[in-house]
Scaffold this motif. Structure first.
Motif, PDB file in Angstrom:
ATOM      1  N   GLN A  53      -2.194  -8.871   8.587  1.00 22.74           N
ATOM      2  CA  GLN A  53      -3.197  -7.861   8.917  1.00 22.74           C
ATOM      3  C   GLN A  53      -4.532  -8.249   8.286  1.00 22.74           C
ATOM      4  OE1 GLN A  53      -1.435  -3.988   7.716  1.00 22.74           O
ATOM      5  NE2 GLN A  53      -1.778  -3.374   9.828  1.00 22.74           N
ATOM      6  N   THR A  54      -5.610  -7.882   8.964  1.00 16.75           N
ATOM      7  CA  THR A  54      -6.949  -8.131   8.448  1.00 16.75           C
ATOM      8  C   THR A  54      -7.713  -6.815   8.400  1.00 16.75           C
ATOM      9  OG1 THR A  54      -7.019 -10.385   9.334  1.00 16.75           O
ATOM     10  CG2 THR A  54      -9.128  -9.336   8.821  1.00 16.75           C
ATOM     11  N   PHE A  55      -8.136  -6.434   7.212  1.00 17.77           N
ATOM     12  CA  PHE A  55      -8.972  -5.254   7.026  1.00 17.77           C
ATOM     13  C   PHE A  55     -10.381  -5.734   6.699  1.00 17.77           C
ATOM     14  CE2 PHE A  55      -5.668  -1.820   5.637  1.00 17.77           C
ATOM     15  CZ  PHE A  55      -4.966  -2.036   6.820  1.00 17.77           C
ATOM     16  N   VAL A  56     -11.343  -5.271   7.491  1.00 20.99           N
ATOM     17  CA  VAL A  56     -12.734  -5.679   7.320  1.00 20.99           C
ATOM     18  C   VAL A  56     -13.549  -4.497   6.831  1.00 20.99           C
ATOM     19  CG1 VAL A  56     -14.807  -6.519   8.485  1.00 20.99           C
ATOM     20  CG2 VAL A  56     -12.568  -7.483   9.074  1.00 20.99           C
ATOM     21  N   ILE A  57     -14.398  -4.740   5.856  1.00 20.52           N
ATOM     22  CA  ILE A  57     -15.301  -3.726   5.311  1.00 20.52           C
ATOM     23  C   ILE A  57     -16.729  -4.197   5.552  1.00 20.52           C
ATOM     24  CG2 ILE A  57     -16.029  -2.473   3.243  1.00 20.52           C
ATOM     25  CD1 ILE A  57     -13.217  -3.194   2.063  1.00 20.52           C
ATOM     26  N   VAL A  58     -17.482  -3.417   6.310  1.00 18.87           N
ATOM     27  CA  VAL A  58     -18.877  -3.742   6.578  1.00 18.87           C
ATOM     28  C   VAL A  58     -19.745  -2.893   5.661  1.00 18.87           C
ATOM     29  CG1 VAL A  58     -20.717  -3.809   8.289  1.00 18.87           C
ATOM     30  CG2 VAL A  58     -18.355  -4.308   8.974  1.00 18.87           C
ATOM     31  N   GLY A  59     -20.413  -3.560   4.740  1.00 18.53           N
ATOM     32  CA  GLY A  59     -21.226  -2.874   3.733  1.00 18.53           C
ATOM     33  C   GLY A  59     -20.701  -3.180   2.353  1.00 18.53           C
ATOM     34  N   ALA A  60     -21.428  -4.016   1.606  1.00 20.00           N
ATOM     35  CA  ALA A  60     -20.957  -4.469   0.297  1.00 20.00           C
ATOM     36  C   ALA A  60     -21.681  -3.731  -0.826  1.00 20.00           C
ATOM     37  CB  ALA A  60     -21.144  -5.977   0.158  1.00 20.00           C
ATOM     38  N   GLY A  61     -21.770  -2.422  -0.687  1.00 22.10           N
ATOM     39  CA  GLY A  61     -22.277  -1.587  -1.770  1.00 22.10           C
ATOM     40  C   GLY A  61     -21.125  -1.044  -2.590  1.00 22.10           C
ATOM     41  N   LEU A  62     -21.364   0.049  -3.283  1.00 19.41           N
ATOM     42  CA  LEU A  62     -20.336   0.617  -4.149  1.00 19.41           C
ATOM     43  C   LEU A  62     -19.125   1.085  -3.343  1.00 19.41           C
ATOM     44  CD1 LEU A  62     -19.346   1.595  -6.910  1.00 19.41           C
ATOM     45  CD2 LEU A  62     -20.685   3.685  -6.568  1.00 19.41           C
ATOM     46  N   ALA A  63     -19.359   1.793  -2.238  1.00 16.86           N
ATOM     47  CA  ALA A  63     -18.231   2.292  -1.441  1.00 16.86           C
ATOM     48  C   ALA A  63     -17.380   1.144  -0.922  1.00 16.86           C
ATOM     49  CB  ALA A  63     -18.739   3.146  -0.283  1.00 16.86           C
ATOM     50  N   GLY A  64     -18.037   0.112  -0.383  1.00 14.69           N
ATOM     51  CA  GLY A  64     -17.293  -1.020   0.147  1.00 14.69           C
ATOM     52  C   GLY A  64     -16.533  -1.774  -0.926  1.00 14.69           C
ATOM     53  N   ALA A  65     -17.178  -2.005  -2.065  1.00 12.27           N
ATOM     54  CA  ALA A  65     -16.528  -2.740  -3.148  1.00 12.27           C
ATOM     55  C   ALA A  65     -15.339  -1.973  -3.711  1.00 12.27           C
ATOM     56  CB  ALA A  65     -17.529  -3.049  -4.249  1.00 12.27           C
ATOM     57  N   LYS A  66     -15.492  -0.658  -3.866  1.00 15.27           N
ATOM     58  CA  LYS A  66     -14.381   0.144  -4.393  1.00 15.27           C
ATOM     59  C   LYS A  66     -13.246   0.246  -3.377  1.00 15.27           C
ATOM     60  CE  LYS A  66     -14.384   1.669  -7.936  1.00 15.27           C
ATOM     61  NZ  LYS A  66     -14.048   1.041  -9.246  1.00 15.27           N
ATOM     62  N   ALA A  67     -13.583   0.223  -2.101  1.00 19.13           N
ATOM     63  CA  ALA A  67     -12.536   0.212  -1.080  1.00 19.13           C
ATOM     64  C   ALA A  67     -11.727  -1.073  -1.160  1.00 19.13           C
ATOM     65  CB  ALA A  67     -13.147   0.367   0.305  1.00 19.13           C
ATOM     66  N   ALA A  68     -12.407  -2.210  -1.300  1.00 14.86           N
ATOM     67  CA  ALA A  68     -11.710  -3.492  -1.429  1.00 14.86           C
ATOM     68  C   ALA A  68     -10.815  -3.497  -2.659  1.00 14.86           C
ATOM     69  CB  ALA A  68     -12.734  -4.629  -1.497  1.00 14.86           C
ATOM     70  N   GLU A  69     -11.333  -2.999  -3.763  1.00 17.43           N
ATOM     71  CA  GLU A  69     -10.556  -2.922  -5.001  1.00 17.43           C
ATOM     72  C   GLU A  69      -9.311  -2.064  -4.800  1.00 17.43           C
ATOM     73  OE1 GLU A  69     -11.101  -0.575  -9.189  1.00 17.43           O
ATOM     74  OE2 GLU A  69     -12.844  -1.695  -8.461  1.00 17.43           O
ATOM     75  N   THR A  70      -9.466  -0.943  -4.111  1.00 18.33           N
ATOM     76  CA  THR A  70      -8.347  -0.024  -3.909  1.00 18.33           C
ATOM     77  C   THR A  70      -7.290  -0.626  -2.998  1.00 18.33           C
ATOM     78  OG1 THR A  70      -9.802   1.868  -4.231  1.00 18.33           O
ATOM     79  CG2 THR A  70      -7.711   2.295  -3.114  1.00 18.33           C
ATOM     80  N   LEU A  71      -7.717  -1.337  -1.956  1.00 20.84           N
ATOM     81  CA  LEU A  71      -6.743  -1.986  -1.087  1.00 20.84           C
ATOM     82  C   LEU A  71      -5.825  -2.904  -1.884  1.00 20.84           C
ATOM     83  CD1 LEU A  71      -8.951  -2.881   2.028  1.00 20.84           C
ATOM     84  CD2 LEU A  71      -7.146  -1.142   1.902  1.00 20.84           C
ATOM     85  N   ARG A  72      -6.416  -3.657  -2.793  1.00 18.76           N
ATOM     86  CA  ARG A  72      -5.594  -4.561  -3.596  1.00 18.76           C
ATOM     87  C   ARG A  72      -4.736  -3.799  -4.615  1.00 18.76           C
ATOM     88  NH1 ARG A  72      -5.194  -8.001  -0.078  1.00 18.76           N
ATOM     89  NH2 ARG A  72      -6.586  -9.806   0.005  1.00 18.76           N
ATOM     90  N   SER A  73      -5.310  -2.796  -5.266  1.00 25.17           N
ATOM     91  CA  SER A  73      -4.538  -2.061  -6.274  1.00 25.17           C
ATOM     92  C   SER A  73      -3.414  -1.244  -5.650  1.00 25.17           C
ATOM     93  CB  SER A  73      -5.461  -1.136  -7.081  1.00 25.17           C
ATOM     94  OG  SER A  73      -5.993  -0.101  -6.271  1.00 25.17           O
ATOM     95  N   GLU A  74      -3.566  -0.902  -4.358  1.00 26.31           N
ATOM     96  CA  GLU A  74      -2.517  -0.165  -3.646  1.00 26.31           C
ATOM     97  C   GLU A  74      -1.474  -1.090  -3.023  1.00 26.31           C
ATOM     98  OE1 GLU A  74      -2.037   3.314  -3.063  1.00 26.31           O
ATOM     99  OE2 GLU A  74      -3.403   3.466  -4.777  1.00 26.31           O
ATOM    100  N   GLY A  75      -1.623  -2.387  -3.253  1.00 26.87           N
ATOM    101  CA  GLY A  75      -0.584  -3.325  -2.830  1.00 26.87           C
ATOM    102  C   GLY A  75      -0.775  -3.968  -1.476  1.00 26.87           C
ATOM    103  N   PHE A  76      -1.941  -3.817  -0.865  1.00 30.23           N
ATOM    104  CA  PHE A  76      -2.183  -4.446   0.428  1.00 30.23           C
ATOM    105  C   PHE A  76      -2.260  -5.952   0.248  1.00 30.23           C
ATOM    106  CE2 PHE A  76      -5.260  -5.871   3.763  1.00 30.23           C
ATOM    107  CZ  PHE A  76      -4.435  -5.638   4.859  1.00 30.23           C
ATOM    108  N   THR A  77      -1.467  -6.689   1.033  1.00 29.80           N
ATOM    109  CA  THR A  77      -1.406  -8.149   0.876  1.00 29.80           C
ATOM    110  C   THR A  77      -2.059  -8.903   2.031  1.00 29.80           C
ATOM    111  OG1 THR A  77       0.784  -8.185   1.916  1.00 29.80           O
ATOM    112  CG2 THR A  77       0.710  -8.018  -0.495  1.00 29.80           C
TER     113      THR A  77
END
Length: 420
Positions: free
Chosen positions: A6-30
């Motif tokens: 699966q590929t999850f794309v985040i458009v916008g590398a501000g605080l919301a985007g960065a925290k979303a990326a962090e959460t995807l990894r901390s929630e176990g998304f591989t």
């Protein structure tokens, strides 16, 4: 190890985007996580741009969400300086500025907002500024330093939070400051006349000049440099630089092209999302400044442009992308620091949406808590130089229960007593 199922794309590398990326990894998304930003700086938080970094009390690096190496260490593919120019929801593809395309399984739009521009002659002069990006703050910090050294003049269009925070920073450097505002007080549409006057008086005491009930109509200059700012009542304010601080507009262009549902101007604009931050397309989500969400607590749509919304909205959207049950019902929160005044605000009040303001503490000394009420219920609370009460204020807002205004104004009555 990344599993490319699966590929999850985040458009916008501000605080919301960065925290979303962090959460995807901390929630176990591989799967693949791709974070795309049109700025060349690594993801950063915006409050330092008008607060600590601009005033010189914090280093530039303090604004960054993560250390630069964090993204590679957590297998987050970071594309910087790369705008996304097209979104096709039918094929689930995005097109980047260099012409390349990416296919996504889930997409998060965290495109933020952009400063509103002054639509008047003279805005092409070199001394006209906006403040939204780290590069803007870099430039403005240099300008304020120079203005302070040379006793120069800064004219600010707009007495909102950005305008006032920059005014405070400019006075800290020794610059002369004039603020032009069409409303009768500072922060009139946010705090109303009662509390807007508190911030007006604060800045006047620190040497800021206000010109209320007026708008800029022209910025005059010579040889490409600013000389003065002219208002619609004919006054001319000497200026070496001008800051446009008249608000921000959500960046919805991608959503519009893709045919996603948008919120109306009356609702605050932005991309319409439900309480789980899902757009009208089930595979696309939105968070941060650009998202206009159904808010269960306030019974309508709400778009919030403050730091806490990006901080909390990004992770909430990431969990929703993963299929978790999410109801984003945070009480809006923001803060400011101006001179010796520190403030936190929790809740939401539409302009004219309250019928009473109740204060406890000493407003004259600027050590108090203000509450905005409608029919006896607390809609929002603002603590000024009073600390460790945010949680209680937010609980009051969330409770929706009627309170006794007289008791609420009495500092001897604990706030917890209204929550029993």
């Amino acid at each position: 190890m990344v599993d490319a199922h699966q590929t999850f794309v985040i458009v916008g590398a501000g605080l919301a985007g960065a925290k979303a990326a962090e959460t995807l990894r901390s929630e176990g998304f591989t799967g693949r996580v791709i974070l795309i930003g049109d700025e060349r700086d690594h993801p950063y938080e915006r409050p330092p741009l008008s607060k600590g970094y601009l005033t010189g009390s914090a280093e530039r690096d303090s604004a960054f969400v993560q250390q630069p190496g964090w993204y590679a260490e957590h297998d987050v593919e970071l594309h910087l300086g790369q705008p996304v120019v097209h979104l096709d929801k039918a094929t689930r593809t995005i097109t980047l500025g260099d012409g390349s395309t990416l296919i996504y399984d889930k997409l998060l739009l965290a495109t933020g907002s952009e400063p509103r521009r002054l639509d008047i002659p003279g805005t092409d002069l070199a001394g006209v500024h906006h403040l939204r990006r780290l590069a803007h703050s870099d430039r403005l910090k240099h300008v304020l330093t120079s203005l302070g050294r040379e006793n120069g003049h800064l004219v600010i269009a707009g007495a909102g939070w950005i305008g006032l925070e920059v005014a405070a920073a400019a006075r800290g450097y020794g610059a002369e400051v004039t603020v032009v505002e069409s409303d009768p007080t500072a922060l009139y549409r946010v705090l109303g006349p009662e509390l807007g006057a508190v911030f007006t008086d604060l800045h006047v005491e620190h040497g800021v000049r206000f010109h209320f009930g007026a708008r800029l109509t022209e910025i005059t200059g010579q040889d490409g440099m600013v000389l003065a700012a002219v208002t619609d009542d004919g006054q001319e304010h000497p200026a070496h630089d001008v800051l446009a601080a008249i608000g921000a507009a959500p960046r919805t262009a991608l959503a519009e092209v893709a045919g996603l549902a948008l919120a109306s101007r009356e609702e605050g604009g932005g991309i319409a999302v439900d309480a789980s931050l899902r757009t009208s397309d089930p595979d696309i989500f939105a968070a941060g400044d650009v998202a206009n969400a159904e808010h269960p607590l306030f019974g309508g749509r709400l778009r919030v442009e403050h730091w806490a919304n990006a901080l909390n909205g990004g992770p909430a959207a990431a969990k929703a992308m993963l299929g978790r049950e999410v109801t984003y019902d945070r009480v809006p929160y923001f803060f400011t620091d101006q001179y010796d005044l520190g403030m936190e605000y929790s809740g939401h009040v539409a302009p004219g949406g309250y019928d009473q303001v109740v204060c406890r503490g000493d407003v004259g000394k600027r050590e108090f808590i203000a509450f905005w009420l409608r029919e006896g219920r607390v809609l929002a609370g603002m603590n000024v130089n009073v600390w460790d009460v945010t949680e209680q204020i937010q609980q009051l807002v969330r409770s929706g229960r009627a309170v006794d205004p007289e008791a609420l104004s009495d500092p001897a009555v604990p706030l917890t007593s209204f929550l029993d």
